[in-house]
Design a protein around this motif. Structure first.
Motif, PDB file in Angstrom:
ATOM      1  N   GLN A   1      -2.942   0.697  -9.927  1.00 27.10           N
ATOM      2  CA  GLN A   1      -1.592   0.192 -10.187  1.00 27.10           C
ATOM      3  C   GLN A   1      -1.524  -1.323 -10.294  1.00 27.10           C
ATOM      4  N   HIS A   2      -0.923  -2.002  -9.310  1.00 29.84           N
ATOM      5  CA  HIS A   2      -0.680  -3.447  -9.390  1.00 29.84           C
ATOM      6  C   HIS A   2      -1.924  -4.283  -9.077  1.00 29.84           C
ATOM      7  N   LEU A   3      -2.955  -3.655  -8.545  1.00 29.08           N
ATOM      8  CA  LEU A   3      -4.147  -4.407  -8.144  1.00 29.08           C
ATOM      9  C   LEU A   3      -5.014  -4.740  -9.355  1.00 29.08           C
ATOM     10  N   PRO A   4      -5.624  -5.925  -9.357  1.00 31.21           N
ATOM     11  CA  PRO A   4      -6.488  -6.266 -10.491  1.00 31.21           C
ATOM     12  C   PRO A   4      -7.747  -5.411 -10.511  1.00 31.21           C
ATOM     13  N   LEU A   5      -8.224  -5.120 -11.710  1.00 31.19           N
ATOM     14  CA  LEU A   5      -9.476  -4.392 -11.887  1.00 31.19           C
ATOM     15  C   LEU A   5     -10.621  -5.263 -11.370  1.00 31.19           C
TER      16      LEU A   5
ATOM     17  N   GLU B   1       0.828  -1.202   0.000  1.00 31.98           N
ATOM     18  CA  GLU B   1       0.000   0.000   0.000  1.00 31.98           C
ATOM     19  C   GLU B   1       0.865   1.256   0.000  1.00 31.98           C
ATOM     20  N   LEU B   2       1.892   1.262   0.822  1.00 34.87           N
ATOM     21  CA  LEU B   2       2.787   2.426   0.882  1.00 34.87           C
ATOM     22  C   LEU B   2       3.520   2.623  -0.437  1.00 34.87           C
ATOM     23  N   SER B   3       3.931   1.535  -1.062  1.00 34.03           N
ATOM     24  CA  SER B   3       4.588   1.615  -2.364  1.00 34.03           C
ATOM     25  C   SER B   3       3.626   2.192  -3.406  1.00 34.03           C
ATOM     26  N   SER B   4       2.375   1.720  -3.397  1.00 30.92           N
ATOM     27  CA  SER B   4       1.367   2.246  -4.323  1.00 30.92           C
ATOM     28  C   SER B   4       1.095   3.718  -4.051  1.00 30.92           C
ATOM     29  N   LEU B   5       1.021   4.078  -2.787  1.00 36.02           N
ATOM     30  CA  LEU B   5       0.789   5.472  -2.418  1.00 36.02           C
ATOM     31  C   LEU B   5       1.928   6.357  -2.905  1.00 36.02           C
ATOM     32  N   GLU B   6       3.158   5.903  -2.714  1.00 34.83           N
ATOM     33  CA  GLU B   6       4.316   6.674  -3.189  1.00 34.83           C
ATOM     34  C   GLU B   6       4.218   6.920  -4.690  1.00 34.83           C
ATOM     35  N   LYS B   7       3.876   5.882  -5.442  1.00 35.80           N
ATOM     36  CA  LYS B   7       3.765   6.031  -6.899  1.00 35.80           C
ATOM     37  C   LYS B   7       2.633   6.986  -7.252  1.00 35.80           C
TER      38      LYS B   7
END
Length: 173
Positions: free
Chosen positions: A155-159, A5-11
């Motif tokens: 991002q990396h999460l599936p639709l 989650e933190l990685s996704s938030l950073e992006k």
């Protein structure tokens, strides 16, 4: 989970270089190792710090009331959603569905950190719901679909397909 989650938030916030994280304890609490100060612990603390570092204060709320509502939903995420026993998931979804009945986002009409972290927190629940269950929580489904299409969030999460196509009777799509 929190580190992703933190990685996704950073992006999503536009950070060019990822931060260094570790975890502590059996609950794997995220820890941000900072060059300029003491380490920061906890998903919400680190997420709030990242928003400030990215100079995106609007994500924390623009008015005192909105900031309080954002904080309330961040606390809800930490106290009610994270580690929620399976038998209480329906109650959490019911609360969220009711809250979103007349709102576009959790804190009203503006997209905030609360929407981002709640989206990441319930993604796995939404994946596990049937179309009929998603229709039961129509306000969450609407909000969830809106947030997952917000630029840079999924991002990396599936639709997740949230609602049946209403143009065709069931069984013809």
């Amino acid at each position: 989970m929190a580190l992703k989650e933190l990685s996704s938030l950073e992006k999503a916030l536009g950070f060019k270089k990822p931060n260094k994280y570790s975890t502590q304890g059996s609950s794997k609490t995220p820890v941000l190792q900072s060059n300029s100060g003491p380490p920061l612990c906890g998903l919400l603390t680190i997420a709030t710090h990242l928003v400030r570092e990215a100079q995106r204060p609007e994500l924390l709320g623009v008015s005192a009331e909105q900031r309080a509502v954002v904080q309330q939903w961040l606390e809800y995420r930490a106290t009610r959603l994270d580690g929620c026993p399976k038998e209480e998931v329906r109650s959490v979804l019911k609360d969220l569905n009711q809250h979103l009945e007349d709102k576009v986002y959790l804190a009203g009409d503006a997209f905030t950190l609360a929407d981002m972290l709640m989206y990441y927190g319930i993604h796995h629940l939404m994946v596990g719901l049937s179309i009929q269950e998603k229709e039961t929580y129509v306000n969450i489904s609407r909000w969830f679909d809106h947030v997952q299409h917000y630029p840079g969030i999924r991002q990396h999460l599936p639709l997740v397909v949230v609602l049946r196509n209403r143009l065709y009777p069931s069984g013809q799509h």
